[in-house]
Scaffold this motif. Structure first.
Motif, mmCIF file in Angstrom:
data_model
loop_
_atom_site.group_PDB
_atom_site.id
_atom_site.type_symbol
_atom_site.label_atom_id
_atom_site.label_comp_id
_atom_site.label_asym_id
_atom_site.label_seq_id
_atom_site.Cartn_x
_atom_site.Cartn_y
_atom_site.Cartn_z
ATOM 1 N N ALA A 16 -20.827 79.634 19.270
ATOM 2 C CA ALA A 16 -21.744 80.779 19.289
ATOM 3 C C ALA A 16 -22.366 81.007 20.669
ATOM 4 O O ALA A 16 -22.839 82.109 20.973
ATOM 5 C CB ALA A 16 -22.843 80.554 18.263
ATOM 6 N N ASP A 17 -22.354 79.972 21.514
ATOM 7 C CA ASP A 17 -23.010 80.104 22.829
ATOM 8 C C ASP A 17 -22.039 80.365 23.980
ATOM 9 O O ASP A 17 -22.439 80.376 25.147
ATOM 10 C CB ASP A 17 -23.805 78.829 23.149
ATOM 11 C CG ASP A 17 -25.022 78.700 22.252
ATOM 12 O OD1 ASP A 17 -25.352 79.693 21.568
ATOM 13 O OD2 ASP A 17 -25.617 77.610 22.234
ATOM 14 N N THR B 234 -21.149 84.963 30.725
ATOM 15 C CA THR B 234 -21.832 86.061 31.438
ATOM 16 C C THR B 234 -22.577 85.595 32.703
ATOM 17 O O THR B 234 -23.136 86.409 33.422
ATOM 18 C CB THR B 234 -22.806 86.809 30.505
ATOM 19 O OG1 THR B 234 -23.626 85.837 29.842
ATOM 20 C CG2 THR B 234 -22.078 87.654 29.483
ATOM 21 N N LYS B 235 -22.553 84.326 32.979
ATOM 22 C CA LYS B 235 -23.136 83.859 34.246
ATOM 23 C C LYS B 235 -22.217 84.218 35.423
ATOM 24 O O LYS B 235 -22.611 84.161 36.580
ATOM 25 C CB LYS B 235 -23.333 82.325 34.222
ATOM 26 C CG LYS B 235 -24.415 81.878 33.228
ATOM 27 C CD LYS B 235 -24.644 80.367 33.366
ATOM 28 C CE LYS B 235 -25.374 79.759 32.186
ATOM 29 N NZ LYS B 235 -26.698 80.301 31.931
ATOM 30 N N ILE C 204 -15.780 83.279 40.938
ATOM 31 C CA ILE C 204 -14.843 83.194 39.804
ATOM 32 C C ILE C 204 -15.012 84.412 38.897
ATOM 33 O O ILE C 204 -16.088 84.632 38.327
ATOM 34 C CB ILE C 204 -15.062 81.897 38.982
ATOM 35 C CG1 ILE C 204 -14.924 80.649 39.860
ATOM 36 C CG2 ILE C 204 -14.096 81.845 37.796
ATOM 37 C CD1 ILE C 204 -13.512 80.290 40.295
ATOM 38 N N PRO C 205 -13.942 85.203 38.743
ATOM 39 C CA PRO C 205 -14.035 86.384 37.866
ATOM 40 C C PRO C 205 -14.313 85.972 36.421
ATOM 41 O O PRO C 205 -13.758 84.978 35.936
ATOM 42 C CB PRO C 205 -12.650 87.026 37.992
ATOM 43 C CG PRO C 205 -12.020 86.435 39.205
ATOM 44 C CD PRO C 205 -12.623 85.087 39.399
ATOM 45 N N ARG C 206 -15.151 86.733 35.758
ATOM 46 C CA ARG C 206 -15.555 86.432 34.375
ATOM 47 C C ARG C 206 -14.347 86.274 33.443
ATOM 48 O O ARG C 206 -14.324 85.394 32.579
ATOM 49 C CB ARG C 206 -16.479 87.550 33.875
ATOM 50 C CG ARG C 206 -17.145 87.220 32.587
ATOM 51 C CD ARG C 206 -18.118 88.296 32.187
ATOM 52 N NE ARG C 206 -19.272 88.366 33.075
ATOM 53 C CZ ARG C 206 -20.268 89.247 32.939
ATOM 54 N NH1 ARG C 206 -20.234 90.133 31.959
ATOM 55 N NH2 ARG C 206 -21.291 89.243 33.773
ATOM 56 N N GLY C 207 -13.335 87.113 33.649
ATOM 57 C CA GLY C 207 -12.144 87.066 32.794
ATOM 58 C C GLY C 207 -11.458 85.702 32.843
ATOM 59 O O GLY C 207 -10.882 85.244 31.855
#
Ligand SMILES: C[S@@+](CC[C@H](N)C(=O)[O-])C[C@H]1O[C@@H](n2cnc3c(N)ncnc32)[C@H](O)[C@@H]1O
Length: 286
Positions: free
Chosen positions: A273-274, A280-281, A202-205
């Protein structure tokens, strides 16, 4: 004489290896060509457990199921999706995107037999396998098609939309364009969206886009670190304490095989905030 004895032992050795292979080689119970290659249902080393394989790759399995056992969920991520049972107040209409061998469908209907389920599955052979091996009720509406295209033109709304679409290759970000907006538009009030995201593909975007589109998200990563199951919903935030009470009550009513309070404990309630930590995983893919 020496060579004759050697040859005899060589034959004996080859015979032993061949028979060992025969005992471990899977028995093919079903085999059919599909637009995406050969699909087979095979026996595994565990009695009753069947694997669905693509193009003669006998491991890892595309899907697994226990024959004659409606509530067995064999893959790490599968019980996680059942957490949706403590988010949804009214389980009338459910949309499943991607059916595999019908594990979640079977589990759902075992505990909520009156639920109306629409299934969208791109591979007609997977639908055939689910019908043959899981014998779902006639009330299930199977649609053979692409989940992305279907959701772009669909009219109905649902209490639960569960997306578990997977091929053995990474997705292209553009396939998911507008997907989460559309999911949102077709969720009933109080409804929940569950997404099984296979991390390497899965692409981060795409994950960023999901976070942009939902007010509340909880997530759980599988023990093998391969999948993250996200549960997304709109409206007032439900606290973990509230949901623990719901989970206890719903568990008492239905006696789920994978106890809801235990499955709920595997989830993290993600504060704004998390978000970055979860995003980023995922790999940066085009
Ligand atoms: C891992 S399986 C789903 C397992 C299922 N959730 C279960 O409980 O058994 C993934 C399925 O997604 C289907 N699939 C992949 N891409 C798809 C798409 N674009 N639209 C619909 N189905 C798709 C595959 O054919 C496969 O059957």
């Amino acid at each position: 004489m020496f060579f004759k004895i050697l040859r005899f032992f060589c034959f004996l050795f080859i015979g032993v290896v061949e028979s060992a292979e025969k005992t471990t080689a899977p028995t093919i119970l079903y085999s059919r060509q599909s637009p995406f290659g050969l699909i087979e249902v095979v026996t595994t080393n565990t009695r009753g457990l069947l694997g669905v394989c693509e193009n003669e790759k006998y491991y890892p399995y595309q899907s697994m199921f226990m024959q004659g056992d409606a509530t067995y969920l064999g893959l790490w991520y599968q019980p996680l999706a059942t957490t949706s049972f403590c988010f949804v107040e009214n389980f009338e209409k459910v949309l499943l995107l991607g059916i595999g061998a019908g594990d979640f469908l079977s589990y759902l209907l075992n505990y909520f037999p009156k639920t109306q389920v629409d299934v969208v599955e791109i591979n007609h052979v997977m639908i055939d396998i689910t019908k043959k091996f899981r014998a779902p009720k006639n009330t299930v509406n199977f649609i053979n098609g692409d989940a992305f295209k279907h959701i772009a033109r669909m009219k109905k709304s649902y209490d639960l939309i569960y997306c578990d679409i997977y091929f053995m290759k990474p997705f292209i970000a553009k396939e998911y364009k507008d997907f989460f907006v559309r999911v949102n538009n077709h969720l009933n009030q109080g409804g929940v969206f569950v997404w099984n995201a296979h991390i390497p593909f899965i692409p981060r975007g795409v994950v960023e886009d999901m976070f942009r589109n939902f007010e509340n998200i909880v997530a759980s990563i599988t023990n093998d670190g391969e999948n993250i199951v996200f549960l997304c919903y709109q409206g007032p935030q439900k606290t973990k304490q509230d949901l623990e009470i719901v989970a206890e009550n719903v568990q008492k009513q239905h006696n789920f095989r994978y106890a809801l309070p235990d499955v709920l404990q595997k989830f993290e309630f993600i504060p704004l905030a998390d978000y970055e930590t979860w995003i980023t995983k995922f790999p940066v893919l085009s």
